[in-house]
Design a protein around this motif. Structure first.
Motif, PDB file in Angstrom:
ATOM      1  N   MET A 282       0.828  -1.176   0.000  1.00 21.43           N
ATOM      2  CA  MET A 282       0.000   0.000   0.000  1.00 21.43           C
ATOM      3  C   MET A 282       0.873   1.240   0.000  1.00 21.43           C
ATOM      4  O   MET A 282       0.533   2.257   0.558  1.00 21.43           O
ATOM      5  CB  MET A 282      -0.849   0.058   1.265  1.00 21.43           C
TER       6      MET A 282
ATOM      7  N   LYS B 191      -5.079   7.415  -2.528  1.00 23.16           N
ATOM      8  CA  LYS B 191      -4.563   8.157  -1.370  1.00 23.16           C
ATOM      9  C   LYS B 191      -4.121   9.557  -1.813  1.00 23.16           C
ATOM     10  O   LYS B 191      -4.356  10.538  -1.100  1.00 23.16           O
ATOM     11  CB  LYS B 191      -3.399   7.402  -0.716  1.00 23.16           C
TER      12      LYS B 191
ATOM     13  N   GLY C  91      -0.217   5.334  12.043  1.00 22.66           N
ATOM     14  CA  GLY C  91      -0.139   4.066  11.310  1.00 22.66           C
ATOM     15  C   GLY C  91       0.557   4.332   9.987  1.00 22.66           C
ATOM     16  O   GLY C  91       0.123   3.876   8.934  1.00 22.66           O
TER      17      GLY C  91
ATOM     18  N   ASP D 220       3.788   4.748  14.403  1.00 19.31           N
ATOM     19  CA  ASP D 220       3.392   3.357  14.114  1.00 19.31           C
ATOM     20  C   ASP D 220       3.984   2.475  15.205  1.00 19.31           C
ATOM     21  O   ASP D 220       5.110   2.712  15.653  1.00 19.31           O
ATOM     22  CB  ASP D 220       3.928   2.925  12.738  1.00 19.31           C
TER      23      ASP D 220
ATOM     24  N   ASP E  82       1.862   3.106  19.671  1.00 20.92           N
ATOM     25  CA  ASP E  82       0.528   2.527  19.510  1.00 20.92           C
ATOM     26  C   ASP E  82      -0.462   3.686  19.630  1.00 20.92           C
ATOM     27  O   ASP E  82      -0.522   4.334  20.674  1.00 20.92           O
ATOM     28  CB  ASP E  82       0.339   1.485  20.624  1.00 20.92           C
ATOM     29  N   CYS E  83      -1.204   3.961  18.589  1.00 16.60           N
ATOM     30  CA  CYS E  83      -2.112   5.128  18.610  1.00 16.60           C
ATOM     31  C   CYS E  83      -3.530   4.758  19.034  1.00 16.60           C
ATOM     32  O   CYS E  83      -4.398   5.630  19.074  1.00 16.60           O
ATOM     33  CB  CYS E  83      -2.176   5.763  17.231  1.00 16.60           C
ATOM     34  N   PHE E  84      -3.781   3.466  19.300  1.00 11.60           N
ATOM     35  CA  PHE E  84      -5.149   3.047  19.629  1.00 11.60           C
ATOM     36  C   PHE E  84      -5.263   2.520  21.060  1.00 11.60           C
ATOM     37  O   PHE E  84      -6.315   2.635  21.678  1.00 11.60           O
ATOM     38  CB  PHE E  84      -5.629   1.957  18.660  1.00 11.60           C
TER      39      PHE E  84
ATOM     40  N   MET F  46      -4.280   6.040   6.863  1.00  9.91           N
ATOM     41  CA  MET F  46      -4.511   5.288   5.633  1.00  9.91           C
ATOM     42  C   MET F  46      -4.362   3.789   5.890  1.00  9.91           C
ATOM     43  O   MET F  46      -3.271   3.331   6.256  1.00  9.91           O
ATOM     44  CB  MET F  46      -3.512   5.722   4.555  1.00  9.91           C
TER      45      MET F  46
ATOM     46  N   SER G  17      -5.237   1.911   8.232  1.00  9.01           N
ATOM     47  CA  SER G  17      -4.796   1.477   9.566  1.00  9.01           C
ATOM     48  C   SER G  17      -5.873   1.597  10.646  1.00  9.01           C
ATOM     49  O   SER G  17      -5.797   0.924  11.668  1.00  9.01           O
ATOM     50  CB  SER G  17      -3.551   2.262   9.999  1.00  9.01           C
TER      51      SER G  17
HETATM   52  C1  LIG Z   1      -1.775  -1.615   5.810  1.00  3.84           C
HETATM   53  S1  LIG Z   1      -0.591  -0.788   6.768  1.00  3.84           S
HETATM   54  C2  LIG Z   1      -0.753   0.881   6.164  1.00  3.84           C
HETATM   55  C3  LIG Z   1       0.501   1.702   6.266  1.00  3.84           C
HETATM   56  C4  LIG Z   1       0.430   3.107   5.648  1.00  3.84           C
HETATM   57  N1  LIG Z   1      -0.554   3.937   6.285  1.00  3.84           N
HETATM   58  C5  LIG Z   1       0.158   3.022   4.165  1.00  3.84           C
HETATM   59  O1  LIG Z   1      -0.938   3.395   3.720  1.00  3.84           O
HETATM   60  O2  LIG Z   1       1.055   2.606   3.415  1.00  3.84           O
HETATM   61  C6  LIG Z   1      -1.369  -0.691   8.369  1.00  3.84           C
HETATM   62  C7  LIG Z   1      -0.521  -0.019   9.425  1.00  3.84           C
HETATM   63  O3  LIG Z   1      -1.291   0.173  10.618  1.00  3.84           O
HETATM   64  C8  LIG Z   1      -0.400   0.053  11.683  1.00  3.84           C
HETATM   65  N2  LIG Z   1      -1.087  -0.145  12.972  1.00  3.84           N
HETATM   66  C9  LIG Z   1      -1.612  -1.292  13.476  1.00  3.84           C
HETATM   67  N3  LIG Z   1      -2.024  -1.095  14.744  1.00  3.84           N
HETATM   68  C10 LIG Z   1      -1.764   0.201  15.048  1.00  3.84           C
HETATM   69  C11 LIG Z   1      -1.927   0.996  16.222  1.00  3.84           C
HETATM   70  N4  LIG Z   1      -2.439   0.468  17.340  1.00  3.84           N
HETATM   71  N5  LIG Z   1      -1.538   2.298  16.184  1.00  3.84           N
HETATM   72  C12 LIG Z   1      -1.024   2.819  15.035  1.00  3.84           C
HETATM   73  N6  LIG Z   1      -0.827   2.111  13.911  1.00  3.84           N
HETATM   74  C13 LIG Z   1      -1.181   0.818  13.909  1.00  3.84           C
HETATM   75  C14 LIG Z   1       0.442  -1.155  11.280  1.00  3.84           C
HETATM   76  O4  LIG Z   1       1.629  -1.290  12.045  1.00  3.84           O
HETATM   77  C15 LIG Z   1       0.695  -0.845   9.821  1.00  3.84           C
HETATM   78  O5  LIG Z   1       1.875  -0.119   9.614  1.00  3.84           O
END
Ligand SMILES: C[S@@+](CC[C@H](N)C(=O)[O-])C[C@H]1O[C@@H](n2cnc3c(N)ncnc32)[C@H](O)[C@@H]1O
Length: 477
Positions: free
Chosen positions: A1, A134, A168, A192, A234-236, A267, A269
């Motif tokens: 992605m 995006k 993320g 992330d 961790d943002c969540f 995006m 995430s």
């Molecule tokens: C499919 S990837 C997307 C990465 C980027 N946003 C892109 O579009 O290329 C999903 C991302 O969400 C992140 N993610 C998962 N749990 C998360 C959390 N609790 N807080 C922040 N990011 C998280 C993962 O580590 C991963 O890098």
């Protein structure tokens, strides 16, 4: 992605905070120096109010006299509390377990370079299509309301530059898109929980700096590269307020936040936050707290209408098959059952009804599988914890994801003063923007469609996988 591209002035780094201490939560070797733009001041810490102080006992040491029945009631309450905290602990642990699976998965996805992604990947069409979508969301919804379109190309911008927070951010796949945003970016903060991804994002940013901000698919000369900061976070599951850069920009979930980021981007995430109501609220508090009044919250997530429709159809077909099998059995027309094998000692009893299978669908490049029962009508109630496993060839290996029931998300966002501005499935965004003066030619340069306004260059299977997502934008009011 994600995609790859370029730019200038990366600032020197340090991972030492104002007290000269190493910042443990950032997990990185060379952070850029503390942000020193004159507009960014650290927020003052609130003094502890008298009501937050521990209460003093009126009669320290005095022992209360209690009856036998009171003692029993206290014991009962204690047992109850222990049970509750044990189940909360279990819930927390299982959530941490899923969180670790997601983090480990993203940490282990190899960085194969732009060449591979755009030439050799089996899903290269889907990758460029998602990247183009995006770009559309960033181009359309990142600028301030009073930003004059085209001022960047004409060489005169309003002077106001954007502060962008990417939650993320993964491997930094959107850095180039931000470098090509219509309103220039001053500061980009990428967060992330996957530490390996954060290291790769920082490397990608350095690469971009060394190439003087050049690269990617945009034709106009790039402006000076923005300041980039990357943190393992961790943002969540927790508040992002503890990060110094977030405090410097300003964090306040109330509608009065005049400071803060102009844009928060999420995006592909945000769906990980819908594991529980607590996480979804944490996530929205982080978004609303980081955004200034008038700021935009943009992103893309799986479309719950698509998930719901697949689930509804699957349940309908499953119920029809079950009924036909029961009728055949009643009429004696059912095919002969295999004779039951003799059971070994201690073997599980096969006569127990099999667990209800979950809905499942997909094609050769993507697959969705629910582990348990799903709502017959395809409407996800309650709104949280609807786990499914998602597999996307070369990108996502059976990672647990969570349905984001759109209306519930929208209502919850309103609680955090986030008002819906835009919400559209990916294929509708394509239809709406493919002939735009800027975005149309961009789609050709990126290889999303044939030159001269030709057709989409993605396979039907990739198209089906792309139709799984929608883009959105909320305003902080
Ligand atoms: C499919 S990837 C997307 C990465 C980027 N946003 C892109 O579009 O290329 C999903 C991302 O969400 C992140 N993610 C998962 N749990 C998360 C959390 N609790 N807080 C922040 N990011 C998280 C993962 O580590 C991963 O890098």
């Amino acid at each position: 992605m994600s995609d790859n591209r370029s730019s200038t002035n990366a600032r020197p780094s340090s991972n030492v905070n104002h007290n000269g201490k190493r910042r443990a939560d950032e997990g990185q070797d060379d952070l850029p120096q503390p942000y020193n733009a004159s507009s960014l001041q650290p927020v003052k810490r609130r003094a502890v109010s008298p009501s937050d102080q521990p209460r003093k006992q009126k009669r320290p040491g005095a022992r209360a006299r209690i009856s036998e029945s009171q003692r029993e009631a206290i014991q009962r309450r204690q047992v109850e509390r222990d049970r509750e905290s044990a189940s909360a602990y279990e819930e927390h642990n299982s959530m941490r377990g899923n969180h670790d699976v997601v983090r480990q998965h993203y940490n282990s996805v190899p960085e194969r370079g732009r060449e591979w992604r755009t030439r050799d990947s089996k899903i290269k069409g889907l990758r460029v299509f998602n990247n183009w979508i995006k770009s559309c969301i960033i181009q359309r919804y990142s600028p301030d309301e009073d930003h004059t379109p085209g001022s960047r190309e004409a060489g005169h911008s309003s002077g106001k530059e954007l502060l962008v927070l990417d939650m993320g951010c993964g491997k930094g796949g959107d850095l180039n898109k931000w470098q090509s945003a219509p309103q220039p970016v001053q500061l980009y903060v990428g967060l992330d929980p996957a530490d390996v991804s954060i290291t790769q994002a920082r490397d990608r940013f350095r690469n971009l700096s060394s190439r003087g901000g050049r690269g990617g698919h945009h034709r106009r000369p790039p402006p000076r590269l923005f300041d980039g900061r990357f943190y393992v976070k961790d943002c969540f599951g927790e508040s992002i307020e503890s990060l110094e850069i977030i405090q410097q920009v300003g964090f306040d979930p109330s509608p009065m936040n005049r400071r803060g980021f102009d844009v928060v981007s999420m995006m592909f995430s945000m769906h990980y936050a819908f594991e529980s109501e607590t996480n979804a609220r944490n996530m929205l508090r982080n978004v609303a707290g980081a955004l200034k009044k008038g700021g935009r919250f943009i992103g893309c997530i799986p479309n719950s209408d698509v998930l719901g429709e697949h689930v509804r159809k699957w349940n309908e077909e499953h119920a029809a098959k079950k009924k036909a099998a029961e009728e055949a059995k009643a009429n004696g027309t059912a095919p002969d059952e295999e004779p039951a094998e003799e059971k070994e000692e201690g073997e599980a009893d096969d006569d127990e009804p099999p667990a209800d299978p979950g809905a499942e669908w997909g094609n050769s490049i993507y697959r969705v599988r629910f582990p348990g029962k799903t709502p017959e009508d395809g409407i996800f109630r309650p709104a949280f914890g609807w786990k499914y496993n998602f597999f996307l060839d070369e990108a996502v290996e059976e990672v647990p994801e969570y349905v984001v029931p759109w209306e519930a998300f929208r209502a919850l966002a309103e609680d955090f003063n986030l008002e819906l501005q835009f919400h559209r499935p990916f294929l509708d965004i394509w239809e709406a923007e493919k002939d735009d003066r800027e975005l149309g030619p961009l789609s050709e340069r990126m290889g999303v469609r044939e030159r001269g306004g030709g057709p989409l260059l993605i396979s039907d299977e990739e198209k089906e996988a792309a139709s799984f997502y929608l883009g959105f934008c909320f305003y902080k009011v």
